[in-house]
Design a protein around this motif. Structure first.
Motif, short mmCIF file in Angstrom:
data_model
loop_
_atom_site.label_atom_id
_atom_site.label_comp_id
_atom_site.label_asym_id
_atom_site.label_seq_id
_atom_site.Cartn_x
_atom_site.Cartn_y
_atom_site.Cartn_z
N ALA A 115 0.91 -1.21 -0.04
CA ALA A 115 -0.12 -0.08 -0.07
C ALA A 115 0.85 1.15 0.09
N ASP A 116 1.62 1.31 -1.06
CA ASP A 116 2.50 2.58 -1.24
C ASP A 116 1.71 4.03 -0.81
N CYS A 117 0.33 3.91 -1.49
CA CYS A 117 -0.15 5.24 -1.35
C CYS A 117 -0.61 5.40 0.14
N PHE A 118 -0.94 4.57 1.13
CA PHE A 118 -1.16 4.67 2.35
C PHE A 118 0.07 5.06 3.07
N GLN A 119 1.51 4.52 2.78
CA GLN A 119 2.52 4.92 3.41
C GLN A 119 2.85 6.50 2.97
N ARG A 120 2.52 6.97 1.73
CA ARG A 120 2.70 8.23 1.60
C ARG A 120 1.72 9.21 2.41
N SER A 121 0.60 8.72 2.29
CA SER A 121 -0.46 9.61 3.11
C SER A 121 -0.29 9.68 4.67
N MET A 122 0.22 8.55 5.19
CA MET A 122 0.23 8.28 6.73
C MET A 122 1.65 9.13 6.90
N ALA A 123 2.75 9.26 6.26
CA ALA A 123 4.00 10.15 6.49
C ALA A 123 3.63 11.66 6.31
N MET A 124 2.63 11.86 5.41
CA MET A 124 2.45 13.39 5.23
C MET A 124 1.59 13.84 6.25
N ALA A 125 0.81 13.01 6.73
CA ALA A 125 0.09 13.26 7.91
C ALA A 125 0.59 13.81 9.30
N LEU A 126 1.68 12.67 9.35
CA LEU A 126 2.50 12.70 10.53
C LEU A 126 3.35 14.11 10.32
N GLY A 127 3.86 14.56 9.23
CA GLY A 127 4.87 15.62 9.19
C GLY A 127 5.86 15.37 10.11
N ASP A 128 5.94 16.40 11.07
CA ASP A 128 7.10 16.62 12.11
C ASP A 128 6.90 15.76 13.27
N SER A 129 5.55 15.21 13.37
CA SER A 129 5.06 14.48 14.73
C SER A 129 5.91 13.36 14.94
N ASN A 130 5.83 12.95 16.08
CA ASN A 130 6.65 11.64 16.30
C ASN A 130 5.66 10.43 16.31
N PRO A 131 5.89 9.50 15.18
CA PRO A 131 4.91 8.14 15.22
C PRO A 131 4.56 7.75 16.47
N ASP A 132 5.73 7.70 17.56
CA ASP A 132 5.34 7.03 18.62
C ASP A 132 4.07 7.75 19.53
N ASP A 133 3.98 8.99 19.19
CA ASP A 133 3.06 9.51 19.85
C ASP A 133 1.51 9.39 19.34
N VAL A 134 1.22 8.57 18.45
CA VAL A 134 0.15 8.28 17.89
C VAL A 134 -0.49 7.09 18.93
N ASP A 135 -1.79 7.04 19.21
CA ASP A 135 -2.00 6.17 20.30
C ASP A 135 -2.83 5.00 19.50
N VAL A 136 -3.67 5.56 18.53
CA VAL A 136 -4.93 4.56 17.68
C VAL A 136 -4.80 5.10 16.35
N ILE A 137 -4.79 3.91 15.45
CA ILE A 137 -5.16 4.22 13.96
C ILE A 137 -6.52 3.39 13.92
N VAL A 138 -7.71 4.25 13.54
CA VAL A 138 -8.84 3.90 12.71
C VAL A 138 -8.48 3.51 11.27
N THR A 139 -8.56 2.13 10.97
CA THR A 139 -8.06 1.66 9.73
C THR A 139 -9.16 1.59 8.66
N HIS A 140 -9.02 1.59 7.47
CA HIS A 140 -9.96 1.41 6.32
C HIS A 140 -10.39 0.10 6.24
N THR A 141 -9.25 -0.71 6.35
CA THR A 141 -9.58 -2.31 6.11
C THR A 141 -11.05 -2.71 5.98
N PRO A 142 -11.60 -2.90 4.47
CA PRO A 142 -12.82 -3.07 4.26
C PRO A 142 -13.39 -4.60 4.58
N GLY A 143 -12.34 -5.70 5.32
CA GLY A 143 -12.63 -7.00 5.14
C GLY A 143 -12.30 -7.81 4.00
N THR A 144 -11.54 -7.23 3.17
CA THR A 144 -10.92 -8.30 2.15
C THR A 144 -9.42 -8.65 2.53
#
Length: 379
Positions: free
Chosen positions: A262-291
């Motif tokens: 999922a290269d597109c997700f890697q790009r979108s998540m990295a951009m959303a994080l910006g300068d934030s520390n990834p360790d500070d993210v407590d939860v991810i609500v995933t898209h995961t459609p069940g496939t």
């Protein structure tokens, strides 16, 4: 982010209900909200919720000719701006999208056309994709900009990105964003079944989103609409702040699939994080459609971005299915509820530790064609 942007209200109508108290109660229950329609699993509005839409439909003679997707949008938009305390003179912007638009009405009109070889008078204006935003703007009597779009299943989060861009531009100081979908029609369900991604499960968990050991696809369609009110700065109505937004696309390998990681997700998540520390993210609500492939690809992307400290993962799709273009905003609502209640909605079959705190949540969405969006929220 150039400046703080707040979510000051959020409203939805879905199989979970239409008021915040009921929706939160249903998130905490162990039940799912699926039923069978013509032999297929679907997530339908509950009867008392359908009554709300029927009342809206009969409140105005013009509304009797509108598709459910439009009425869902009007209903949830009304509730959102009421909660935010917005007035028509505010001239706020509107961006509401949909993956499919007026599916039910279009199928009805087309069936009639095949029989009579003649289109009905209102068959075009009532089935255009821009119909939802146009009628919401009409209903709310706002004179601000109104925009519609379809970017498949990431549509609602693209609406949020667009609202943020308008606010940052200084052209508006308030924006209503969201998505609406009424896809429980014979042809739409048949389309999903043709892709061989639709659930045929017979146990008590017909959708197994975030189950990485499943051997069958388990996506289930849902009807829903969800809206959020965005404002510049922080106010006494702020439910959550948007800390980061990101998007990403990838080259098409197949019309309906993501790349393995999922290269597109890697790009979108990295951009959303910006300068934030990834360790500070407590939860991810995933898209995961069940496939099988979709869930694993997103998980691979999360592992690539967050490495050895993966946040707690959750999704609402095992309870309420996939509402296509509206699903991203429904996930935003789930995140806002968890932030404000400081309670994590766990996945019963996923082995993980619950977060000790909930300060930052990332929300993901992606659609056919590899167009991902990620939004980072904080309290």
């Amino acid at each position: 982010m150039k400046q703080p942007i707040s979510i000051t209200a959020i409203s939805s109508i879905s199989p979970l209900g239409f008021d915040t108290e009921t929706i939160w109660k249903n998130y905490q229950s162990e039940s799912h909200f699926f039923s069978k329609k013509e032999g297929n699993w679907v997530a339908q509005l509950q009867e008392h919720t359908k009554n709300e839409i029927d009342s809206l439909r009969h409140s105005n003679s013009k509304y009797k000719q509108l598709d459910d997707s439009v009425l869902f949008g009007i209903y949830s938009a009304r509730q959102a701006i009421k909660s935010a305390g917005w007035d028509t003179k505010d001239n706020f912007g509107i961006n509401i999208g949909s993956s499919r638009g007026a599916t039910g009405l279009f199928e009805t009109y087309f069936e009639d056309f095949l029989e009579h070889k003649k289109a009905q008078t209102l068959s075009s204006p009532t089935t255009t994709l821009g119909n939802i935003s146009s009628w919401v703007a009409h209903d709310l009597q706002t004179k601000g900009p109104e925009i519609s779009h379809s970017i498949t299943c990431s549509t609602a989060l693209h609406a949020m990105l667009n609202g943020v861009a308008w606010l940052n531009s200084g052209m508006c100081d308030k924006f209503l964003v969201g998505g609406s979908e009424a896809p429980l029609t014979p042809f739409t369900i048949a389309q999903m079944k043709a892709l061989k991604i639709y659930s045929k499960e017979s146990d008590n968990r017909p959708c197994k989103a975030l189950d990485f050991s499943k051997t069958k696809n388990t996506m289930i369609l849902s009807e829903a609409a969800a809206m959020a009110c965005l404002e510049i700065g922080k106010t006494n109505k702020t439910l959550a702040q948007i800390e980061g937004i990101g998007y990403g696309t990838e080259l098409l390998e197949h019309n309906a699939s993501l790349s393995t990681n999922a290269d597109c997700f890697q790009r979108s998540m990295a951009m959303a994080l910006g300068d934030s520390n990834p360790d500070d993210v407590d939860v991810i609500v995933t898209h995961t459609p069940g496939t099988i492939k979709g869930d694993l690809a997103e998980h691979n992307a999360i592992k690539a971005i967050f490495c050895n400290k993966i946040p707690a993962l959750t999704t609402n799709k095992l309870k309420v299915g996939h509402s296509l273009g509206a699903s991203g905003l429904l996930s935003i609502e789930m995140a806002v509820l968890m932030l404000n209640h400081q309670t994590f909605i766990d996945i019963p079959y996923l082995e993980q530790s619950s977060p000790k705190k909930i300060s930052k949540i990332m929300i993901n969405a992606v659609g056919f064609g590899g167009n991902a969006v990620s939004v980072l929220l904080s309290k």
